[in-house]
Every structure is written in structure tokens, then in C-alpha cells.
Design an enzyme around this catalytic site. Structure first.
Site, PDB file in Angstrom:
ATOM      1  N   GLU A 456       0.805  -1.224   0.000  1.00 56.85           N
ATOM      2  CA  GLU A 456       0.000   0.000   0.000  1.00 56.85           C
ATOM      3  C   GLU A 456       0.839   1.275   0.000  1.00 56.85           C
ATOM      4  OE1 GLU A 456      -2.942  -3.091   0.929  1.00 56.85           O
ATOM      5  OE2 GLU A 456      -0.899  -2.701   1.607  1.00 56.85           O
ATOM      6  N   HIS A 525     -10.187  -5.389   9.427  1.00 54.73           N
ATOM      7  CA  HIS A 525     -10.773  -5.165   8.104  1.00 54.73           C
ATOM      8  C   HIS A 525     -12.084  -4.376   8.186  1.00 54.73           C
ATOM      9  CE1 HIS A 525      -7.965  -8.343   6.999  1.00 54.73           C
ATOM     10  NE2 HIS A 525      -8.263  -8.185   5.716  1.00 54.73           N
TER      11      HIS A 525
END
Length: 721
Positions: A456, A525
Site C-alpha cells: 500500500e 478489516h
């Protein structure tokens, strides 16, 4: 057992000087290179004097000793080639800017130091001193130097933070087929950083025209390279990633020039990045005028050995030996350089009342401009068609699922604007990525849809670099929790770039992130990152609730010259709403809320899936709540006019958020409401959100961590009691 040696597919070697390297540079070019080395040296010595006098606010990261590597590299680059660097970038910036400003045919042996060259010295010094004539109006100072016209897209004070950006510059050049290259400058400390690995891996994977130029000066502040890694031959770092490695004597500008020229030629013939390790030495400590030995981490004998290789003296001796200059010419070079540095200083520094010197007071930035340029004024959206759902006279609409609107918006935007690219994990597979957001894009624009490794920070930094070099990237971060892995690039970089470089640079970057709270994915998440992004006012944040609004807000985001986060609530993906599917070239303006339910009893501020839940709570309780779908939720850009008009009728306010309290936006909103509308309130503001705990996998505990219609209903009863 026996073993067979494995060999990399790319070369890893050391540069050795040949006579051809010298013959490749005209005599005038050699003289220009020396003049630049000398000017950079005297410029920084002057800077250290100003620092000692207290006229330089902040650190003075001098590059003294490393000038030869910078000048040698820049001799190969054009103004259209893009570079960046670290907190120690005076030498690279000056060399690149001077090359851009130097008139054709300039030769120190017979040409006058041109006005454009004087201006480079003046504006660079002004920027470092924090004054308005600087390239960034004094905001960037020593560590944040940027001048797009000469190809310097920004130096960076986060060690390693600049490296992914250069890969992004190179991606933009590759997609535009310009033939230009990018160069990232960094040191032996930065190459140990994860951002360096991620950037090099992406560059190797996509075969980008970028040189990773590592100035190995042996020390990260006081830590020797052998204390940082078991393999100090840093040019080998990229070999396993498909990146050719080349070590070069960084004190020899002619050899550095030859190394960069070789890498550039190789990339033109066989597109793949290079890592060049320039072995050099920082004569002084990390910052300031003292040598490293004064702090005890290196000895004077080591320093003396490197000073004997000083390019200021050794390169001059070589030029004399080759007849390029005469030894008696040196005073003329010194005088020209002293005049350039002295003239710039005289325009910025004056005698102080009483004694000493001071910076010219009239050149300080106006404190009233402190917030200027945090974000733009959205003038780029002028002329776009604005359309609200259900407007009379609009094109015919048909029902569409939210998730289908997501992919439709992407496809149509990419048809309209060839600068748009999409990148992220798995976006190129699974018939539209893990959530269907890129459905159909691979078939239409395969070269502009980049599936990435799991990195990321790397791919977000690459996207930012591409945005700074003319593209309009859309980054998909699969789950909001993963933004923390890209925090440097999102918050230190994208969230600050526009402001810290003077407020005029554009950062057209879109980040999409899907909130999946309630689907059983657990604590790592299930975040809603909107409240986290709201801490950084450079970011605009939108949260669509309907398919129509998704398309309109998406279109506004990809046209916007500021970074925009689009928060997508997975709970809405299968909901339907009317969409003018045959004409989706419209925007929903950033900063405009909508009334989802009219009412008089109280005002409810909410967004995304919370809108559906808040309307349901009002209907279930029979409380006549006015529910405002904020749509834009960053506090700086929120539609406070609509909020104010509603409070003038209801005089009571509830803020309703599904997410957990720690990352909720409500505290920001409560503060601003108190500042703007305190006299309208007849009741304390009620903030309903989830618990302190992150949602876990257990279904009942996950539900207990979130706020939905039942919790909203309780809040409505409290605010109207």
C-alpha cells in the site's frame, strides 16, 4: 547434494573511468560542471554562515563533499526529466535549476553569468531562508524544494518518502511515451526503508524509466552503513527485483556522468530501471557546520582521507592537467561564484538596527496567508453539469445497483479523460477486482489498469508521483484499515504537498476504500477511515449513499485538483436507485449536502449507510427528524449552510455514525457546530456512534460494536426528550 549458482537477469557492476568518458564531454561542458560544483560549495558555506548568525530558521543539511555526484548526474538530464530528493538536496536542486536556466552556448571561459542563473541562486536562497521570493514562497525551506519548470517535482523530509514518487513520475512518462526519465535521489539510510523496496519492486515490475540514485555517504546521521546492513554494497539491492546495479565513485563527476549516461541509454534500448550507488562522503555532520568527528562517531583520519578526494580541488586539478583550464583561472571562477552568492545574499539580508544582520522584513510571508493553499478553490469544476437525483427535465433514469454504478462511473470517466489510471491489489482480475469496482475496465483500458503487489505505501506513493506529473490516478485500498500501511504517503505526503510547496501545486489523486463493517471480517478489516483522513485538511472526503450520488461525487472527485477520499459502504452495494445510465457526465458538487428526510423535531447529520439507518429510526420512532445526508464529510468542506438552515428550524442536533467511536467524525462536527450555531441549540448535541472496541468476528460482538437504527432511535428519543 550439489548446488548450481544462480545468476541474475540484470547486470551488477562497478564503473571504471576510461578516456572515452572525458572525450564525451566538450571542454565548455567540463568548465560548466566545475563552476556548478564550486558555486554549490560556496552557496552552502554562505548558508552555514547565515545559520550560525541565526538567520536560517531550521536545520542546515549541507551537501558539502557530495557536489560532484549531483553535478555529474545532472549533466545527462534535460529540464523535462523529473527528479526528486531528500532533506539534503541543495546540490541536486541547484545543479538541475542552473542547467535549466543556463543559456545555450554558455561557457564560463568567456560568457557572463546570465541573469537567469543569478535568479536561480537568489530564489533558492530565498526559499531556504523562508522568504516570499523563494520557489515555494518560503514555505518549503531547506528540505522542501520544488520547481516544476526545471523538472524538480519536490524534495522530501521523510526519509525514503520520495522514492515511490519518482517511480510514479516515470510511470507517467512511460504512458505518455515521452522518452523522458525520472531520478530519485536518496542516501544509504533511506535505502534501508520499506518504501525503497516497494518502489523498486514496482519499478522493476512495470519496467519504468527511473534511476534510483543512492548517494552512499556512509552515515545515516551517525550510524555507519555497516551498522545498517550486512551487505554494504548497496548497488546490489535491486538485482533481485530486475533492476541493474552500478557502483560509481561519487567524488568523480565525469565518471558519474558516464554512469548515468550508460543507464539512460540502456533504458532506451531495454526498458527497465537502474540503481546507481554513488560512493561519496558528507564532510560535515548531519546538520550544521561541524564535522562528524566533533560528535565522536567518526575519526579525523577518515575525514582527512575523504577530503583529499574533494571534487572542488581534485576535479580542478584534472581540468588543469588536461588543458581545459589554466591554474591561474581559478580566481576568476571564485570571483564569479562569490558575486552570484553575494548578490543574492545582499538582496535578502540587511544590517540590523544596532548590530549584526537580519532578513529583509518586507520579504517575510504575510501571516494572514498561513492557510492559503491547503486545498484549492474548486475552480476546476466550473462548467461541469450539476445534476441532483430526480431533478425535473433531466435525462430518463432506470434502476441500477450501487455496485454497478461504481464500475460504470470508472469506465465512463476513463473514456472521457486519458489521464485517469486505476491501481490497486487485484483490480485487474476477478472480473472487476474483489468488489466489482473495476468491472469492464480491463477490457477497455488494460494499459491504464495496474494490478499491484501487496504494498500500500509503495503503490500509493507511486500514484502520488504520477499525480504530480500530470496523471489523475485512482487508488483502490481494499479495506480502510490498510490505509495505515500507506499512512506516510497519504498524510505526510498527499495531505501536505500542495500547501508546503506554496499552495499552487495540484494533487489530483483519488483514493477509494470500502467499509465492510458488519460482514464478519474482524478488527483489522472493518474500519471506517473517514475520521482519520479528516485530521488532515488537505483531503476532501465524500461518502455516497445512492447510485446517482456515487456517480456524481466520483465525477467531481476525478476532476478535482485536491486529493479526495471516496468512502464506499459495502452495506449499500446491493441497494438500487435511479441512474441516468445513458448520460452520466455530471457531478454532485463537493460540499453540498442533501435532505434525505424533511422534519421539524430535530436535525440528524449522517452519511453513507447511516442515512438509511437514520431514516428507518425516524420512521420507527415516529419522531419527525430531519435527516441530512452530508455526502461531503471533511469538516473544512462540509455544507454548514444546509446544517445551519435546518438547525434554525429544529434547534436540536444528533450526529449519527455507524463506526466505532475512536475513528468517528462526530467530535470534529460537534466542535464546529458549537462554534457556528451555539445560539440555535436548545439541547446538548447528541453523538451516537459505535463502541470503543473494533468490530470482531463474533457476530453478536460485531453488532454490539456498531451503531445502527436501534442505537439511532435511542439517540432520537434522547435529543427530543
Amino acid at each position: 547434494m550439489k548446488t548450481v549458482d544462480l545468476r541474475p537477469e540484470v547486470p551488477w557492476s562497478r564503473a571504471v573511468e576510461t578516456e572515452a568518458d572525458w572525450k564525451a564531454v566538450p571542454a565548455a561542458g567540463l568548465r560548466r560542471m566545475y563552476e556548478q560544483i564550486l558555486l554549490i560549495r560556496r552557496f552552502e558555506e554562505n548558508l552555514l554562515t547565515l545559520s550560525t548568525e541565526g538567520l536560517l530558521h531550521g536545520p542546515a543539511h549541507a551537501s558539502i563533499g557530495q557536489e560532484g555526484a549531483a553535478v555529474g548526474c545532472m549533466a545527462v538530464l534535460s529540464s523535462a526529466d523529473k527528479i526528486n530528493g531528500t532533506h539534503r538536496m541543495h546540490h541536486q536542486f541547484l545543479a538541475k535549476a542552473l542547467n535549466h536556466a543556463t543559456p545555450d552556448g554558455y561557457d564560463p571561459a568567456g560568457s557572463a553569468f546570465a541573469p537567469e542563473m543569478h535568479d536561480v541562486v537568489y530564489r533558492t536562497l530565498a526559499e531556504i531562508l523562508g522568504l516570499t521570493p523563494g520557489y515555494g514562497g518560503g514555505r518549503g525551506g531547506s528540505m522542501h524544494l520544488k520547481w516544476d519548470a526545471c523538472g524538480v517535482l519536490g524534495s522530501n523530509a521523510i526519509v525514503g518518502g520520495n522514492i515511490p514518487h519518482a517511480a510514479g513520475y516515470a510511470l507517467a512518462e512511460k504512458l505518455r511515451a515521452t522518452g523522458q526519465i525520472a531520478v530519485a535521489f536518496f542516501g544509504d539510510g533511506a535505502i534501508q526503508n520499506g518504501a525503497a523496496y516497494e518502489a523498486m519492486n514496482l519499478a522493476g515490475l512495470y519496467r519504468l524509466p527511473v534511476i534510483f540514485f543512492c548517494e552512499n555517504n556512509l552515515y545515516a546521521v551517525s550510524t555507519h552503513v555497516r551498522e545498517q546492513t550486512a551487505e554494504p554494497r548497496l548497488s546490489g539491492r535491486g538485482v533481485g527485483l530486475g533492476i541493474a546495479g552500478l557502483s560509481v565513485d561519487g567524488m568523480n563527476p565525469v565518471l558519474v556522468r558516464a554512469a548515468v549516461a550508460r543507464a539512460r541509454q540502456s533504458m532506451a534500448e531495454d526498458p527497465r530501471p537502474w540503481l546507481i550507488e554513488a560512493e561519496t562522503y558528507r564532510f560535515l555532520h548531519q546538520s550544521g557546520p561541524l564535522p562528524g568527528s566533533a560528535f565522536g562517531y567518526r575519526d579525523k583520519d577518515e575525514e582527512a582521507a575523504w577530503r583529499a578526494r574533494d571534487p572542488v580541488t581534485q576535479f580542478w586539478a584534472q581540468l588543469v592537467e588536461r588543458g581545459v583550464v589554466k591554474d591561474g583561472d581559478l580566481p576568476q571562477y571564485e570571483a564569479r561564484v562569490a558575486a552570484a552568492v553575494g548578490e543574492a545574499t545582499a538582496r535578502l539580508v540587511e544590517a540590523a538596527p544596532g548590530a549584526g544582520r537580519r532578513l529583509v522584513p518586507a520579504l517575510w510571508p504575510d501571516p494572514a496567508t498561513v492557510d492559503h493553499g491547503i486545498r484549492g478553490d474548486l475552480a476546476e469544476l466550473a462548467g461541469a453539469v450539476v445534476r441532483e437525483q430526480g431533478e425535473a427535465g433531466g435525462p430518463p433514469a432506470r434502476p441500477m445497483k450501487f455496485v454497478d454504478a461504481v464500475s460504470l462511473a470508472a469506465r465512463e470517466a476513463m473514456k472521457r479523460d486519458e489521464r485517469i489510471i486505476i491501481l490497486g491489489e487485484d483490480v485487474h482480475h476477478l472480473r472487476g477486482g474483489t468488489a466489482g469496482a473495476t468491472k469492464g475496465v480491463a477490457e477497455l483500458f488494460p494499459e491504464r489498469l495496474l494490478g499491484t503487489p501487496i504494498c500500500e505505501n509503495g503503490f500509493t506513493g507511486l500514484a502520488l508521483g504520477a499525480a504530480l506529473n500530470g496523471l489523475r490516478p485512482i487508488v483502490e485500498i481494499m479495506y480502510p484499515d490498510f490505509v495505515l500501511g500507506a499512512a506516510d504517503q497519504l498524510f505526510n505526503q498527499a495531505g501536505k504537498v500542495r500547501h508546503m510547496f506554496g499552495g499552487e501545486a495540484t494533487v489530483p489523486l483519488v483514493v477509494r476504500s470500502r467499509v465492510s463493517a458488519g460482514s464478519g471480517y474482524g478488527s483489522q478489516h472493518s474500519m471506517d477511515a473517514g475520521g482519520l483522513f479528516a485530521l488532515y485538511p488537505g483531503w476532501r472526503i465524500v461518502v455516497p449513499t445512492t447510485p446517482h450520488d456515487y456517480i456524481g461525487l466520483f465525477n467531481a472527485a476525478v476532476r478535482c485538483d485536491d486529493p479526495v477520499l471516496i468512502v464506499e459502504h459495502q452495506a449499500l452495494f446491493q441497494t438500487q436507485g435511479p441512474v441516468t445510465a445513458d448520460d452520466v457526465d455530471y457531478i454532485v458538487p463537493l460540499g453540498r449536502a442533501r435532505i434525505a428526510r424533511e422534519g421539524m423535531a430535530c436535525t440528524v447529520l449522517t452519511y453513507g449507510a447511516g442515512v438509511v439507518e437514520a431514516v428507518a429510526a425516524a420512521e420507527a420512532t415516529g419522531i419527525d427528524a430531519e435527516v441530512i445526508d452530508l455526502r461531503t464529510i471533511d469538516p473544512t468542506g462540509l455544507d454548514w449552510d444546509t446544517v445551519g438552515r435546518s438547525l434554525a428550524r429544529t434547534h436540536r442536533l444528533m450526529i449519527a455514525e455507524e463506526t466505532t467511536r475512536g475513528t468517528a467524525l462526530g467530535a470534529h462536527l460537534v466542535k464546529r457546530v458549537q462554534e457556528l450555531f451555539f445560539d440555535e441549540l436548545d439541547h446538548e448535541v447528541v453523538h451516537v456512534s459505535g463502541s470503543h472496541a473494533s468490530p470482531v468476528v463474533s457476530k453478536v460482538l460485531e453488532r454490539a460494536a456498531l451503531a445502527r437504527r436501534e442505537e439511532f432511535a435511542a439517540g432520537l428519543r434522547a435529543v427530543t426528550a
